[in-house]
Enzyme design. Structure first.
Site, mmCIF file in Angstrom:
data_model
loop_
_atom_site.group_PDB
_atom_site.id
_atom_site.type_symbol
_atom_site.label_atom_id
_atom_site.label_comp_id
_atom_site.label_asym_id
_atom_site.label_seq_id
_atom_site.Cartn_x
_atom_site.Cartn_y
_atom_site.Cartn_z
ATOM 1 N N HIS A 17 -32.898 59.758 -49.622
ATOM 2 C CA HIS A 17 -32.265 58.402 -49.387
ATOM 3 C C HIS A 17 -30.900 58.401 -48.610
ATOM 4 O O HIS A 17 -30.722 57.705 -47.876
ATOM 5 C CB HIS A 17 -32.119 57.692 -50.769
ATOM 6 C CG HIS A 17 -33.414 57.275 -51.489
ATOM 7 N ND1 HIS A 17 -33.741 57.500 -52.900
ATOM 8 C CD2 HIS A 17 -34.375 56.431 -51.187
ATOM 9 C CE1 HIS A 17 -34.683 57.216 -53.213
ATOM 10 N NE2 HIS A 17 -35.057 56.372 -52.273
ATOM 11 N N LYS A 41 -44.584 49.680 -59.729
ATOM 12 C CA LYS A 41 -44.330 50.849 -60.626
ATOM 13 C C LYS A 41 -43.848 50.599 -61.935
ATOM 14 O O LYS A 41 -43.523 49.174 -62.175
ATOM 15 C CB LYS A 41 -42.890 51.368 -59.715
ATOM 16 C CG LYS A 41 -43.114 51.940 -58.549
ATOM 17 C CD LYS A 41 -41.915 52.538 -57.827
ATOM 18 C CE LYS A 41 -42.195 53.522 -56.670
ATOM 19 N NZ LYS A 41 -41.094 53.692 -56.022
ATOM 20 N N ARG A 91 -42.370 58.755 -44.895
ATOM 21 C CA ARG A 91 -42.348 60.140 -45.199
ATOM 22 C C ARG A 91 -44.107 60.678 -44.814
ATOM 23 O O ARG A 91 -44.164 61.521 -44.153
ATOM 24 C CB ARG A 91 -42.262 60.595 -46.642
ATOM 25 C CG ARG A 91 -40.823 60.416 -47.247
ATOM 26 C CD ARG A 91 -40.928 60.478 -48.656
ATOM 27 N NE ARG A 91 -41.748 59.483 -49.201
ATOM 28 C CZ ARG A 91 -42.068 59.183 -50.450
ATOM 29 N NH1 ARG A 91 -41.826 60.242 -51.322
ATOM 30 N NH2 ARG A 91 -42.769 58.258 -50.908
ATOM 31 N N SER A 128 -38.412 60.388 -55.918
ATOM 32 C CA SER A 128 -37.508 60.007 -56.934
ATOM 33 C C SER A 128 -38.286 60.370 -58.111
ATOM 34 O O SER A 128 -37.738 61.024 -59.195
ATOM 35 C CB SER A 128 -37.090 58.575 -57.188
ATOM 36 O OG SER A 128 -36.322 58.147 -56.106
#
Ligand code: COA
Length: 163
Positions: A17, A41, A91, A128
């Site tokens: 990040h 999430k 990513r 994360s």
């Protein structure tokens, strides 16, 4: 003035990040880091206040950055700030699929444009949730989260028993 919003859940912020924040900040006059909720999430592990403190600590050397939070839709938050540029990073192919669909919906709803920064190759494997898992087993987080917040992130994870 060129301004952009970098939204995310930042649970916790990682070196990946921070890399995006530093690179994006070089391209705009003002960068708002906006902590939001991702309904897909499960509940956040770190509190909103903790995440704000983490993000402020790792960006204190960059004066053009503001850290804030929002609830609800990103398009409504962006409209309230009069900002139409969103920064995100990609990513993997999976990220690409999710991110482009979300960006198209944000453009459809409020005309927001999304600029993607390709993730730095060094940080591609970091997320994360991996940081949370590794820390919860008491393994060092050096190199995964910025040094300014490593102790606080590690302490909460390693003492939580949350796996
Ligand atoms: N390097 C390494 N890892 C990175 C990275 C980078 N450059 N950029 C992102 N990641 C990782 C994060 O660590 C995170 O990992 P995790 O899935 O294990 O938590 C993951 O990629 C993505 O997280 P992040 O970028 O922090 O946020 P998010 O994708 O969870 O955030 C919101 C999504 C909050 C921006 C989005 O859900 C949102 O806009 N919510 C509001 C509601 C809304 O408007 N929905 C859209 C309707 S179209």
């Amino acid at each position: 003035m060129k301004a952009a919003i970098y939204p995310g859940t930042f649970d916790p912020p990682t070196v990946g990040h921070l890399d995006i924040i530093q690179r994006a900040a070089r391209q705009v006059d003002k960068l708002i880091i906006a902590i939001g909720e991702n309904p897909a999430k499960k509940a956040s592990f770190f509190t909103l206040e903790e995440k704000k403190q983490f993000l402020k600590a790792i960006t204190q050397a960059i004066p053009s950055i503001e850290v804030t939070s929002f609830t609800g839709l990103l398009v409504d938050f962006a409209k309230s700030c009069h900002i139409s540029l969103i920064i995100r990073s990609i990513r993997t192919f999976l990220d690409f699929e999710n991110e482009t669909l979300e960006a198209q919906m944000n453009r459809h709803l409020e005309g927001l444009e999304t600029f993607y920064l390709g993730v730095n190759e060094k940080y591609r494997l970091i997320s994360s949730s991996r940081v949370r898992e590794i820390g919860s087993y008491g393994r060092t987080l050096t190199g995964l989260v910025p040094p300014e917040i490593e102790a606080a992130v590690f302490y909460k994870l390693s003492s939580s028993g949350n796996r």
